[in-house]
Design a protein around this motif. Structure first.
Motif, PDB file in Angstrom:
ATOM      1  N   VAL A 119       1.012  -1.044   0.080  1.00 39.24           N
ATOM      2  CA  VAL A 119       0.052  -0.039  -0.009  1.00 39.24           C
ATOM      3  C   VAL A 119       0.773   1.261   0.073  1.00 39.24           C
ATOM      4  N   TYR A 120       0.490   2.301  -0.724  1.00 34.22           N
ATOM      5  CA  TYR A 120       1.312   3.440  -0.852  1.00 34.22           C
ATOM      6  C   TYR A 120       0.425   4.796  -0.636  1.00 34.22           C
ATOM      7  N   PRO A 121       1.045   5.775  -0.099  1.00 37.78           N
ATOM      8  CA  PRO A 121       0.422   7.169  -0.469  1.00 37.78           C
ATOM      9  C   PRO A 121       0.790   7.458  -1.800  1.00 37.78           C
ATOM     10  N   ALA A 122       0.027   8.346  -2.411  1.00 35.88           N
ATOM     11  CA  ALA A 122       0.105   8.659  -3.876  1.00 35.88           C
ATOM     12  C   ALA A 122      -0.411  10.037  -4.248  1.00 35.88           C
ATOM     13  N   ILE A 123       0.282  10.817  -5.067  1.00 38.91           N
ATOM     14  CA  ILE A 123      -0.203  11.966  -5.709  1.00 38.91           C
ATOM     15  C   ILE A 123      -0.442  11.662  -7.233  1.00 38.91           C
ATOM     16  N   GLU A 124      -1.800  11.945  -7.554  1.00 40.49           N
ATOM     17  CA  GLU A 124      -1.897  11.842  -8.864  1.00 40.49           C
ATOM     18  C   GLU A 124      -1.961  13.184  -9.641  1.00 40.49           C
ATOM     19  N   VAL A 125      -1.254  13.475 -10.569  1.00 40.57           N
ATOM     20  CA  VAL A 125      -0.938  14.756 -11.108  1.00 40.57           C
ATOM     21  C   VAL A 125      -2.105  14.666 -12.452  1.00 40.57           C
ATOM     22  N   VAL A 126      -3.166  15.707 -12.568  1.00 40.15           N
ATOM     23  CA  VAL A 126      -4.236  15.541 -13.630  1.00 40.15           C
ATOM     24  C   VAL A 126      -3.510  16.554 -14.605  1.00 40.15           C
ATOM     25  N   GLU A 127      -3.726  16.118 -15.849  1.00 39.07           N
ATOM     26  CA  GLU A 127      -3.108  16.690 -17.111  1.00 39.07           C
ATOM     27  C   GLU A 127      -4.003  16.370 -18.364  1.00 39.07           C
ATOM     28  N   THR A 128      -4.181  17.045 -18.996  1.00 36.25           N
ATOM     29  CA  THR A 128      -4.978  17.136 -20.159  1.00 36.25           C
ATOM     30  C   THR A 128      -4.112  17.157 -21.505  1.00 36.25           C
ATOM     31  N   ARG A 129      -4.863  16.579 -22.552  1.00 37.30           N
ATOM     32  CA  ARG A 129      -4.388  16.478 -24.066  1.00 37.30           C
ATOM     33  C   ARG A 129      -5.588  17.410 -24.687  1.00 37.30           C
ATOM     34  N   LEU A 130      -6.535  17.958 -24.081  1.00 36.87           N
ATOM     35  CA  LEU A 130      -7.640  18.446 -24.563  1.00 36.87           C
ATOM     36  C   LEU A 130      -7.779  20.162 -24.592  1.00 36.87           C
ATOM     37  N   GLU A 131      -8.035  20.472 -25.734  1.00 31.94           N
ATOM     38  CA  GLU A 131      -8.317  22.028 -25.654  1.00 31.94           C
ATOM     39  C   GLU A 131      -9.853  22.164 -24.854  1.00 31.94           C
ATOM     40  N   ASP A 132      -9.530  23.466 -24.345  1.00 30.29           N
ATOM     41  CA  ASP A 132     -11.085  23.724 -23.553  1.00 30.29           C
ATOM     42  C   ASP A 132     -11.244  22.545 -22.702  1.00 30.29           C
ATOM     43  N   TRP A 133     -10.549  22.383 -21.749  1.00 33.92           N
ATOM     44  CA  TRP A 133     -10.746  21.057 -21.132  1.00 33.92           C
ATOM     45  C   TRP A 133     -11.695  21.234 -19.873  1.00 33.92           C
ATOM     46  N   THR A 134     -11.840  22.653 -19.362  1.00 30.41           N
ATOM     47  CA  THR A 134     -12.943  22.854 -18.478  1.00 30.41           C
ATOM     48  C   THR A 134     -14.223  22.503 -18.704  1.00 30.41           C
ATOM     49  N   ASN A 135     -14.580  22.690 -20.230  1.00 31.71           N
ATOM     50  CA  ASN A 135     -15.765  22.648 -20.716  1.00 31.71           C
ATOM     51  C   ASN A 135     -16.031  21.367 -21.686  1.00 31.71           C
ATOM     52  N   SER A 136     -14.699  20.368 -21.626  1.00 35.96           N
ATOM     53  CA  SER A 136     -14.761  19.124 -22.021  1.00 35.96           C
ATOM     54  C   SER A 136     -15.834  18.256 -21.632  1.00 35.96           C
ATOM     55  N   VAL A 137     -16.546  17.335 -22.352  1.00 36.85           N
ATOM     56  CA  VAL A 137     -17.534  16.579 -21.799  1.00 36.85           C
ATOM     57  C   VAL A 137     -16.828  15.249 -21.213  1.00 36.85           C
TER      58      VAL A 137
END
Length: 247
Positions: A119-137
Motif C-alpha cells: 500500500v502506498y500514499p500517492a499523488i496523481e497529477v491531472v493533465e489533459t491533452r484536450l483544448e478547453d478541458w474545463t468545458n469538455s465532456v
C-alpha cells in the motif's frame, strides 16, 4: 470522431507536440468507445504500469484508465513545463501481488486483500491533452486516460491492504505556502473493495487482466487542487506516509 485508432493518434500527437486537440475530434460515442481509445493510446505509449479507478459516489458505476509505466514516478520527482494543468489529487494506491482473473472479484474482502502486497500514499497529477478541458465532456476526458498525467508514489506503508477503509482515511495536502487542505473520508467512492472488484471484472472482460507489480490508485481523498508552476505539493495520509511532487 468514433475511430479509436485515429483518436489515439491525435492524443499521442498532442502529448508529443504540446498542442492540445479539440475534444470533439476525439469524442467517442459511449464508454466502450472511450476504453477502446485508451487501449489504442497505450498500444502507442505503453506499457501499462497500473490503473486508476474511481467513482463519483458509493452507488455510481466506476470508471478507469490504464496508467503508462513511464508516468509512475518516485515521490519528490520534478515535473517540467509540459505539465500545464497541474491538478493535484491525494490518493491511496495498492500494488497487485498476483495475476487476477474475473473469478477473484467474487472473493470475500479478506481474501481479495491478500491479492495485493503493498500500500502506498500517492499523488496523481491531472493533465489533459484536450483544448478547453474545463468545458469538455466526461467521455472525452475518459478517452484521454481520464486526464491522467503522472502518479507520484511514496514509500510503502506499514498498513495492511485489508485494513483500508476509504471512508475514514485522513489526508493532508499543502501546495506552496498558500494552499492547504485536510479531509477525513473525502473519497466519494466509499468502499475500496467495490472499486477493486469492478476493476478486476472490467480488466478481465477487456482482455487486459491486472498483473503482478501493477499499481492501482483508487480515487481522490482531497478533491482536485491546482498548483502554480514553481511550487511543490506535499501530502500526508495518516497512517500511510507522505508523498511529494515539484513543479
Amino acid at each position: 470522431m468514433t475511430n479509436a485508432s485515429e483518436a489515439a493518434d491525435r492524443l499521442v500527437a498532442a502529448r508529443g507536440s504540446g498542442r492540445a486537440v479539440a475534444w470533439r475530434d476525439i469524442l467517442p460515442p459511449d464508454r466502450a468507445g472511450a476504453y477502446a481509445i485508451q487501449d489504442a493510446t497505450l498500444a502507442r505509449i505503453g506499457p501499462v504500469g497500473g490503473w486508476k479507478v474511481g467513482a463519483s459516489s458509493p452507488d455510481a458505476e466506476p470508471v478507469c484508465a490504464p496508467l503508462p509505466a513511464s508516468g509512475l514516478l518516485a515521490s519528490g520527482a520534478r515535473l517540467g513545463p509540459e505539465f500545464r494543468l497541474r491538478g493535484v489529487e491525494v490518493e491511496v494506491a495498492l500494488r497487485v501481488g498476483r495475476a487476477l482473473t474475473a473469478d477473484d472479484a467474487a472473493l470475500p474482502d479478506p481474501e481479495l486483500a491478500r491479492a495485493f502486497d503493498a500500500v502506498y500514499p500517492a499523488i496523481e497529477v491531472v493533465e489533459t491533452r484536450l483544448e478547453d478541458w474545463t468545458n469538455s465532456v466526461a467521455l472525452a476526458q475518459l478517452a484521454d486516460l481520464q486526464s491522467h498525467g503522472a502518479l507520484l508514489i511514496g514509500a510503502a506503508a506499514t498498513v495492511s491492504p485489508a485494513s483500508i477503509d476509504l471512508r475514514s482515511v485522513e489526508a493532508h495536502l499543502s501546495i506552496g505556502e498558500d494552499i492547504s487542505r485536510r479531509t477525513i473520508g473525502g473519497n466519494p467512492a466509499g468502499d475500496i473493495w467495490r472499486l477493486l472488484r469492478w476493476l478486476i471484472r472490467h480488466c478481465a472482460d477487456r482482455g487486459v487482466p491486472l498483473l503482478p507489480g501493477q499499481i492501482v490508485t483508487t480515487g481522490s481523498c482531497t478533491g482536485m487542487v491546482f498548483a502554480e508552476a514553481g511550487t511543490s505539493a506535499r501530502a500526508r495520509l495518516a497512517g500511510f506516509g507522505e508523498v511529494a511532487v515539484d513543479f
